[in-house]
Design an enzyme around this catalytic site. Structure first.
Site, mmCIF file in Angstrom:
data_model
loop_
_atom_site.group_PDB
_atom_site.id
_atom_site.type_symbol
_atom_site.label_atom_id
_atom_site.label_comp_id
_atom_site.label_asym_id
_atom_site.label_seq_id
_atom_site.Cartn_x
_atom_site.Cartn_y
_atom_site.Cartn_z
ATOM 1 N N LYS A 192 0.840 -1.203 0.000
ATOM 2 C CA LYS A 192 0.000 0.000 0.000
ATOM 3 C C LYS A 192 0.875 1.253 0.000
ATOM 4 O O LYS A 192 2.085 1.173 0.298
ATOM 5 C CB LYS A 192 -0.909 -0.021 1.234
ATOM 6 C CG LYS A 192 -0.163 -0.153 2.553
ATOM 7 C CD LYS A 192 -1.087 -0.574 3.679
ATOM 8 C CE LYS A 192 -0.306 -0.693 4.981
ATOM 9 N NZ LYS A 192 -1.128 -1.235 6.067
ATOM 10 N N ARG B 38 -10.303 -0.857 14.532
ATOM 11 C CA ARG B 38 -10.163 -0.091 13.307
ATOM 12 C C ARG B 38 -11.150 -0.740 12.340
ATOM 13 O O ARG B 38 -12.349 -0.647 12.569
ATOM 14 C CB ARG B 38 -8.709 -0.183 12.840
ATOM 15 C CG ARG B 38 -8.070 1.136 12.556
ATOM 16 C CD ARG B 38 -6.579 1.024 12.340
ATOM 17 N NE ARG B 38 -6.177 -0.090 11.485
ATOM 18 C CZ ARG B 38 -4.959 -0.289 11.010
ATOM 19 N NH1 ARG B 38 -4.008 0.569 11.300
ATOM 20 N NH2 ARG B 38 -4.670 -1.315 10.251
ATOM 21 N N TYR C 156 14.967 30.592 7.146
ATOM 22 C CA TYR C 156 13.791 31.225 7.762
ATOM 23 C C TYR C 156 14.005 31.445 9.255
ATOM 24 O O TYR C 156 14.518 30.583 9.953
ATOM 25 C CB TYR C 156 12.550 30.359 7.560
ATOM 26 C CG TYR C 156 12.011 30.404 6.152
ATOM 27 C CD1 TYR C 156 11.562 31.612 5.594
ATOM 28 C CD2 TYR C 156 11.942 29.257 5.385
ATOM 29 C CE1 TYR C 156 11.062 31.650 4.297
ATOM 30 C CE2 TYR C 156 11.439 29.285 4.091
ATOM 31 C CZ TYR C 156 11.002 30.499 3.548
ATOM 32 O OH TYR C 156 10.510 30.541 2.287
HETATM 33 C C1 LIG Z 1 -0.243 -2.137 6.695
HETATM 34 C C2 LIG Z 1 -0.754 -3.452 7.117
HETATM 35 C C3 LIG Z 1 0.122 -4.536 7.253
HETATM 36 C C4 LIG Z 1 1.625 -4.392 7.183
HETATM 37 O O1 LIG Z 1 2.070 -3.925 8.439
HETATM 38 P P1 LIG Z 1 3.610 -3.616 8.770
HETATM 39 O O2 LIG Z 1 3.579 -3.196 10.191
HETATM 40 O O3 LIG Z 1 4.024 -2.514 7.851
HETATM 41 O O4 LIG Z 1 4.370 -4.869 8.546
HETATM 42 C C5 LIG Z 1 -0.440 -5.774 7.510
HETATM 43 N N1 LIG Z 1 -1.770 -5.934 7.669
HETATM 44 C C6 LIG Z 1 -2.635 -4.908 7.573
HETATM 45 C C7 LIG Z 1 -4.079 -5.149 7.764
HETATM 46 C C8 LIG Z 1 -2.153 -3.638 7.318
HETATM 47 O O5 LIG Z 1 -3.003 -2.605 7.257
#
Ligand SMILES: *Cc1c(COP(=O)(O)O)cnc(C)c1O
Length: 346
Positions: free
Chosen positions: A39, A133, A249
């Protein structure tokens, strides 16, 4: 249109290290097979650069969050190897899944109904075991809309895998206690850090993301995970400061001696946030070049006292050992990767 001139920011991806990281995580997953969370454009490192390497290393399942992330993946892998974590929030999402052949991760009874109404078919199911979540509750797995799903992978996600927290065992237990009435092909619980929690957390498939790209969320991984991303930025102007002259700045740095400095093509728009300014360094051939004044959107200024031979156009290394830079900056390793921005050339 004329070709643009040479870039002043570049990101080298060590494909060998990326492949080695996937293989290490697959091995550390024991009997389970490691997938790959890709992702957010492979955590900022680029699908085009990373996906073929992960596929060739042996990854067979790829996780994205958004439906908009699907199309670039389909240049490299088969649609049934792609799972979309946000799931079918609208009927349009479900129709897109069916049109492309990718797998939705169903996260609620509502999503299960949307998926069924669109025609359904193989999907994954996310069960919430405590992160609150996405995901159905264990009790909701008895709902007829969930029971009717054709579940490929039953998954849940750990909230505290990067810590030694009682939450891990609690989530594991809830995941194991999901009613046996539910049928599925395989189960998946562990992200990168979850892999280090041991065989009980591995099930059939693991879902590493961060550690593929060089992140070390738990000390157990320290010897196994290699740095993958190497950003570099070019010097675009040299300056000689006189004592009493300030930089950047709000004039927060003032020279107390004559100084040769370099203006470098790197700023917070490139993920180099202000917390990496004063106290931070860029490097050249191992020499540390302290940063002076505030980080601007497109520039930082580095003290070149340790490397007086440097000229405009020379490249400086941006420190990117993730655990080290995270500890020094207060940013998470995830944030360091995913904020890199779009101005880096390969
Ligand atoms: C992003 C994600 C992962 C990967 O997690 P990492 O901590 O980056 O290894 C795995 N499962 C879900 C559901 C995620 O959202």
């Amino acid at each position: 249109m004329a070709d643009p001139p040479a870039p002043t920011l570049r990101l080298r991806i060590d494909a060998e290290a990326l492949a080695a990281n996937w293989r290490a995580l697959d091995r550390l997953s024991g009997a389970a097979r490691a997938g790959a969370a890709v992702k957010a454009d492979c955590y900022g490192l680029g699908v085009a650069d990373c996906l073929p390497t992960l596929r060739d290393a042996g990854a067979r399942k790829f996780f994205v969050a958004h439906w908009s992330e699907v199309a670039p993946l389909l240049d490299h892998v088969e649609p049934e190897q792609v799972a979309v974590l946000h799931g079918p929030v609208t009927p349009e999402d479900a129709a897109y899944a069916i049109a492309t052949g990718v797998r939705p991760v169903v996260n609620s009874i509502r999503q299960a109904r949307i998926w069924a109404e669109a025609g359904g078919g193989a999907c994954d199911l996310m069960v919430d075991t405590g992160i609150n979540r996405l995901g159905v509750s264990p009790a909701e797995t008895g709902d007829p809309a969930i029971a009717a799903l054709e579940i490929d992978t039953l998954m849940s996600h750990l909230a505290c895998a990067d810590e030694d927290s009682p939450m891990n065992a609690r989530q594991l237990q809830r995941f194991e206690e999901i009613p046996a009435a539910l049928s599925y092909q395989r189960r998946s619980l562990a992200n990168s850090a979850g892999i280090a929690l041991g065989a009980a957390y591995h099930f059939d498939e693991t879902r590493p993301g961060l550690s593929l790209y060089g992140g070390v969320p738990r000390s157990e991984f320290a010897g196994d995970i290699r740095q993958v991303a190497y950003p570099q930025a070019a010097i675009i102007q040299l300056r000689d400061l006189q004592p009493g002259e300030s930089v950047g700045y709000n004039a927060v740095f003032t020279a107390d001696r004559p100084m040769r400095v370099g203006v470098v093509s790197l700023g917070y728009a490139d993920g180099f946030l202000r917390c990496r300014g004063p106290g931070g360094v860029l490097t050249h051939d191992g020499a540390e070049l302290p940063l002076l004044g505030k980080v601007s959107m497109d520039m930082v200024v580095a003290d070149l006292t340790q490397a007086p031979e440097l000229r405009e156009g020379d490249w400086l290394d941006v420190p990117f050992d993730l655990p080290e830079v995270a500890a020094a900056s207060g940013l998470s390793q995830y944030e360091l990767l995913t904020t890199l921005g779009s101005r880096f050339a390969g």
